[in-house]
Design an enzyme around this catalytic site. Structure first.
Site, PDB file in Angstrom:
ATOM      1  N   HIS A 129       3.780  -9.911  -7.605  1.00 18.74           N
ATOM      2  CA  HIS A 129       4.720 -10.572  -6.663  1.00 18.74           C
ATOM      3  C   HIS A 129       4.531 -12.089  -6.606  1.00 18.74           C
ATOM      4  O   HIS A 129       5.364 -12.792  -6.034  1.00 18.74           O
ATOM      5  CB  HIS A 129       4.572 -10.010  -5.247  1.00 18.74           C
ATOM      6  CG  HIS A 129       4.964  -8.570  -5.128  1.00 18.74           C
ATOM      7  ND1 HIS A 129       6.200  -8.104  -5.517  1.00 18.74           N
ATOM      8  CD2 HIS A 129       4.280  -7.487  -4.671  1.00 18.74           C
ATOM      9  CE1 HIS A 129       6.263  -6.795  -5.308  1.00 18.74           C
ATOM     10  NE2 HIS A 129       5.109  -6.391  -4.795  1.00 18.74           N
ATOM     11  N   ASP A 166       4.973  -0.217 -11.278  1.00 16.34           N
ATOM     12  CA  ASP A 166       4.695  -0.271  -9.845  1.00 16.34           C
ATOM     13  C   ASP A 166       5.974   0.109  -9.080  1.00 16.34           C
ATOM     14  O   ASP A 166       7.078  -0.084  -9.571  1.00 16.34           O
ATOM     15  CB  ASP A 166       4.278  -1.698  -9.482  1.00 16.34           C
ATOM     16  CG  ASP A 166       3.700  -1.817  -8.081  1.00 16.34           C
ATOM     17  OD1 ASP A 166       2.468  -1.800  -7.930  1.00 16.34           O
ATOM     18  OD2 ASP A 166       4.499  -1.947  -7.122  1.00 16.34           O
ATOM     19  N   HIS A 168       7.190  -1.327  -6.585  1.00 15.85           N
ATOM     20  CA  HIS A 168       7.886  -2.551  -6.149  1.00 15.85           C
ATOM     21  C   HIS A 168       8.300  -3.376  -7.367  1.00 15.85           C
ATOM     22  O   HIS A 168       7.560  -3.431  -8.358  1.00 15.85           O
ATOM     23  CB  HIS A 168       6.954  -3.395  -5.271  1.00 15.85           C
ATOM     24  CG  HIS A 168       6.434  -2.674  -4.069  1.00 15.85           C
ATOM     25  ND1 HIS A 168       5.187  -2.086  -4.046  1.00 15.85           N
ATOM     26  CD2 HIS A 168       6.996  -2.434  -2.865  1.00 15.85           C
ATOM     27  CE1 HIS A 168       4.996  -1.516  -2.861  1.00 15.85           C
ATOM     28  NE2 HIS A 168       6.078  -1.709  -2.126  1.00 15.85           N
ATOM     29  N   ASP A 247       1.637   3.008  -6.868  1.00 16.30           N
ATOM     30  CA  ASP A 247       2.187   3.278  -5.532  1.00 16.30           C
ATOM     31  C   ASP A 247       3.519   4.023  -5.574  1.00 16.30           C
ATOM     32  O   ASP A 247       4.115   4.284  -4.528  1.00 16.30           O
ATOM     33  CB  ASP A 247       2.309   1.976  -4.711  1.00 16.30           C
ATOM     34  CG  ASP A 247       2.799   0.807  -5.523  1.00 16.30           C
ATOM     35  OD1 ASP A 247       3.219   0.997  -6.686  1.00 16.30           O
ATOM     36  OD2 ASP A 247       2.784  -0.326  -4.992  1.00 16.30           O
TER      37      ASP A 247
HETATM   38 ZN   LIG Z   1       3.577  -2.118  -5.396  1.00 12.29          ZN
END
Ligand SMILES: [Zn+2]
Length: 309
Positions: A129, A166, A168, A247
């Site tokens: 991120h 991931d 995200h 995740d």
């Molecule tokens: Zn994540």
């Protein structure tokens, strides 16, 4: 050739609060799982070095690197400095962040230097991120981007793939490499979901595939087969880097995808096949998310088991 396992005790000292899901216990769960299933003995252990300013500034603005150092609590402080509502530093965080990015640089060196076939970096803080000039979402430096930029700069690689599973979207990685023709990013992520990016920026080299909440292994595998593999076939990357977040596991309460260990083994097999086809087997895998500790340990074991097989 074998698989490297790169980590450092400094990565355990970074802590954002005692109840933060991105906790030191994540790395302990991974090592515990790898030891318990006998995999650790097969791996070549390395200590992560500190990333240098030169290595970091290939992907981060010098002002951002300086501001992170200025935000870090000093060595005697027990305080926490918040960078965004989810992301903070204690007095050990800056060093841990340098180790996390340095691990991926070392991994690239070991793999390109043919000392190992591939590598797994068990590090935190995570990175995908972190944008060129901004920390967010538990991430300080974009570790994988630092490693990719090192591989391209130090070894003149012309085509590198970043594969991100991931849950995200890796907005930071997209931010850093969106305009770099040497990098292809392929990813899947829950959408709509934090950080609410990845859909608008889709291009020939930014193959980011949103998955609706509730998606399981079948939908994930279909996205990989239908979108990632043809894109990689077109691009023929000389090396593959994996943003390995776990995740999207069904037990992970931070998100709502339903992958299981077998899905992580399956996607690792597909990545390995593609790496052998185009990239002389060169893979560097880097831990991102994954917060349900037993599921994280088992999923990393499934992933590393395929890498080291
Ligand atoms: Zn994540």
């Amino acid at each position: 050739m074998r698989t490297a396992f790169i980590s450092h005790p400094d990565c355990l000292l970074h802590e954002m609060s005692s109840y933060h899901p991105e906790s030191p216990a994540r790395l302990e769960a991974i090592e515990g799982a790898l030891i318990a299933c006998g995999l650790m003995d097969k791996l070549v252990r390395h200590s992560a070095p500190l990333a240098t300013f030169e290595q970091l500034k290939r992907v981060h603005a010098p002002e951002y690197i300086a501001s992170l150092a200025a935000s870090a609590p000093d060595a005697s402080s027990t305080g926490i400095a918040y960078l965004d509502p989810d992301t903070a530093m204690n007095r050990h965080s800056l060093k841990a962040a340098h180790r996390a990015a340095g691990a991926v640089v070392l991994a690239a060196d070991l793999v390109i230097g043919k000392e190992v076939q591939n590598a797994f970096c068990s590090i935190r803080p995570p990175g995908h991120h972190a944008e060129r000039g901004r920390a967010m979402g538990f991430c300080l430096f974009n570790n994988i981007a630092v490693g990719v930029a090192h591989a391209m700069s130090a070894y003149a690689l012309e085509r590198v793939a970043v594969i991100d599973f991931d849950v995200h979207h890796g907005n930071g990685t997209e931010d850093i490499f969106r305009d770099d023709p040497r990098v292809m990013m392929v990813s899947t992520f829950q959408h709509p979901f934090y950080p609410y990016s990845g859909v608008a920026g889709r291009s020939e080299r930014m193959v980011n595939i949103p998955l609706p909440a509730g998606s399981g292994g079948e939908i994930f595998r279909q996205a990989v087969s239908q979108f990632w593999l043809p894109a990689l076939e077109r691009f023929k990357p000389q090396m593959m880097f994996v943003s390995a977040g776990f995740d999207a596991h069904k037990d992970d309460e931070l998100a709502s995808l339903n992958l299981v260990e077998e899905d992580y083994a399956w996607v690792t097999e597909r990545i390995k096949e593609a790496a052998h086809k185009y990239a002389t087997g060169r893979i560097v895998s880097v831990l991102e998310g994954g917060y349900a500790l037993p599921a994280l340990g088992r999923s990393v074991a499934a992933h590393v088991s395929v890498l080291s097989d």
